[in-house]
Design a protein around this motif. Structure first.
Motif, PDB file in Angstrom:
ATOM      1  N   ASN A  13       0.836  -1.216   0.000  1.00 56.98           N
ATOM      2  CA  ASN A  13       0.000   0.000   0.000  1.00 56.98           C
ATOM      3  C   ASN A  13       0.862   1.254   0.000  1.00 56.98           C
ATOM      4  OD1 ASN A  13      -2.315  -1.473   0.011  1.00 56.98           O
ATOM      5  ND2 ASN A  13      -2.792  -1.147   2.185  1.00 56.98           N
ATOM      6  N   HIS A  16       2.278   1.771  -3.436  1.00 56.07           N
ATOM      7  CA  HIS A  16       1.213   2.206  -4.339  1.00 56.07           C
ATOM      8  C   HIS A  16       0.831   3.665  -4.055  1.00 56.07           C
ATOM      9  CE1 HIS A  16      -3.075   2.757  -5.301  1.00 56.07           C
ATOM     10  NE2 HIS A  16      -2.759   2.121  -6.400  1.00 56.07           N
ATOM     11  N   ASN A  17       0.665   3.992  -2.790  1.00 52.40           N
ATOM     12  CA  ASN A  17       0.262   5.353  -2.418  1.00 52.40           C
ATOM     13  C   ASN A  17       1.321   6.378  -2.827  1.00 52.40           C
ATOM     14  OD1 ASN A  17      -2.020   4.258  -1.267  1.00 52.40           O
ATOM     15  ND2 ASN A  17      -1.213   4.300   0.840  1.00 52.40           N
ATOM     16  N   TYR A  20       1.139   6.972  -6.541  1.00 54.26           N
ATOM     17  CA  TYR A  20      -0.038   7.786  -6.868  1.00 54.26           C
ATOM     18  C   TYR A  20       0.181   9.255  -6.482  1.00 54.26           C
ATOM     19  CZ  TYR A  20      -4.777   9.646  -6.566  1.00 54.26           C
ATOM     20  OH  TYR A  20      -5.891  10.432  -6.708  1.00 54.26           O
ATOM     21  N   ILE A  21       0.673   9.476  -5.274  1.00 60.01           N
ATOM     22  CA  ILE A  21       0.866  10.847  -4.785  1.00 60.01           C
ATOM     23  C   ILE A  21       1.898  11.586  -5.658  1.00 60.01           C
ATOM     24  CG2 ILE A  21       1.725  12.228  -2.822  1.00 60.01           C
ATOM     25  CD1 ILE A  21       0.438   9.981  -1.014  1.00 60.01           C
ATOM     26  N   SER A 215      -2.958  15.417   3.484  1.00 57.27           N
ATOM     27  CA  SER A 215      -3.574  14.371   2.649  1.00 57.27           C
ATOM     28  C   SER A 215      -4.784  14.863   1.849  1.00 57.27           C
ATOM     29  CB  SER A 215      -4.000  13.180   3.515  1.00 57.27           C
ATOM     30  OG  SER A 215      -2.868  12.478   3.939  1.00 57.27           O
ATOM     31  N   SER A 234      -2.529   9.532   3.757  1.00 57.83           N
ATOM     32  CA  SER A 234      -2.616   9.076   2.357  1.00 57.83           C
ATOM     33  C   SER A 234      -1.419   8.222   1.956  1.00 57.83           C
ATOM     34  CB  SER A 234      -2.723  10.261   1.385  1.00 57.83           C
ATOM     35  OG  SER A 234      -4.001  10.813   1.465  1.00 57.83           O
ATOM     36  N   ILE A 235      -0.353   8.264   2.755  1.00 57.20           N
ATOM     37  CA  ILE A 235       0.793   7.378   2.495  1.00 57.20           C
ATOM     38  C   ILE A 235       0.682   6.100   3.330  1.00 57.20           C
ATOM     39  CG2 ILE A 235       3.310   7.073   2.701  1.00 57.20           C
ATOM     40  CD1 ILE A 235       3.609  10.109   2.291  1.00 57.20           C
ATOM     41  N   GLY A 237      -1.877   5.114   5.506  1.00 59.28           N
ATOM     42  CA  GLY A 237      -3.198   4.618   5.908  1.00 59.28           C
ATOM     43  C   GLY A 237      -3.676   5.358   7.134  1.00 59.28           C
TER      44      GLY A 237
END
Ligand code: PLP
Length: 241
Positions: A13, A16-17, A20-21, A215, A234-235, A237
């Motif tokens: 995660n 992935h985060n 995305y960020i 976030s 957002s990184i 969780g």
């Protein structure tokens, strides 16, 4: 929910985060006529265990932010900080200054002359110069720390004469806003102040960092001029307290 994820899943995660960020940052930077290289992403690591912080560092994070002196000091020895800086971003009490000076590369939460004087004093003792940001309470909220917008300039002028503290810019957490328009007003207000102070070319004051956006609103902050965004949940969780 996050409680049931395995370490491997949480690692995935985070990867992935971050990917995305980074893409989001690139898009927002373009909209403001800049590139992703102009924006620093800070990973906010409060309540996050060192194993996950280190994974973010392995994925390329070069800056982390912690809110509390005690929490940072208790994690510090487990963190891979060789290629990664750490900043203090939470409210700092004067009596804790001596514990943190020299341990972090910047204190983002300077909001009074008393605090600045103590940072300078402890920095002299440790033979360091401490970089800092002035935290601005841009929405004049009673619940928040930070100096009021009107008092930023007078505070900066006084700090400029202190020996071992160097102002590098401004930090703000705007009020929670229902619509983006209102939110962006606060971000624009901060950016104007930032540009204004920069233009004054005050000795010992270096306006290079405008730290705003978390976030929920880091894209908007970048579009309004932020040079650094501070992103936690957002990184990593949702935080489990
Ligand atoms: C917790 C925190 C953040 C990050 O908040 P998220 O909403 O989790 O991204 C940023 N700045 C400060 C000062 C914080 O305390």
């Amino acid at each position: 929910m996050a409680r049931n994820l395995s370490v491997e899943e949480r690692f995935e995660n985070i990867e992935h985060n971050l990917k995305y960020i980074s893409e989001q940052i690139e898009g927002a930077a373009k909209k403001s006529g800049r590139t992703a290289d102009d924006i620093t992403l800070m990973a906010v690591t409060k309540t996050v265990e060192p194993i996950f912080i280190n994974h973010a560092i392995d994925c390329g994070i070069k800056l982390i932010g912690e809110n509390k002196v005690q929490e940072f000091l208790s994690k510090e020895e487990y963190l891979k900080l060789g290629n990664c800086d750490a900043h203090l971003i939470g409210h700092l009490q004067t009596n804790k200054v001596k514990q943190i000076v020299g341990r972090v590369s910047m204190i983002q939460s300077v909001d009074s002359l008393k605090l600045a004087k103590e940072i300078s004093k402890q920095s002299i003792k440790n033979d360091v110069v401490t970089k800092c940001l002035i935290e601005v309470n841009v929405g004049d909220e009673e619940s928040k720390s930070g100096i009021s917008f009107e008092n930023v300039m007078p505070l900066i002028e006084e700090i400029a004469s202190l020996e071992a503290i160097k102002v590098e810019g401004l930090m703000a957490i705007p009020p929670i806003c229902e619509d983006n328009e209102k939110l962006c007003e606060y971000f624009h207000k901060m950016n104007s102040l930032f540009i204004d102070i920069k233009g004054k070319n005050i000795d010992n004051i270096n306006m290079s960092v405008l730290s705003m956006g978390m976030s929920g609103d880091y894209r908007e902050a970048i579009e309004c001029g932020a040079t650094m965004v501070r992103v936690g949940s957002s990184i990593f969780g949702p935080r489990l307290y």
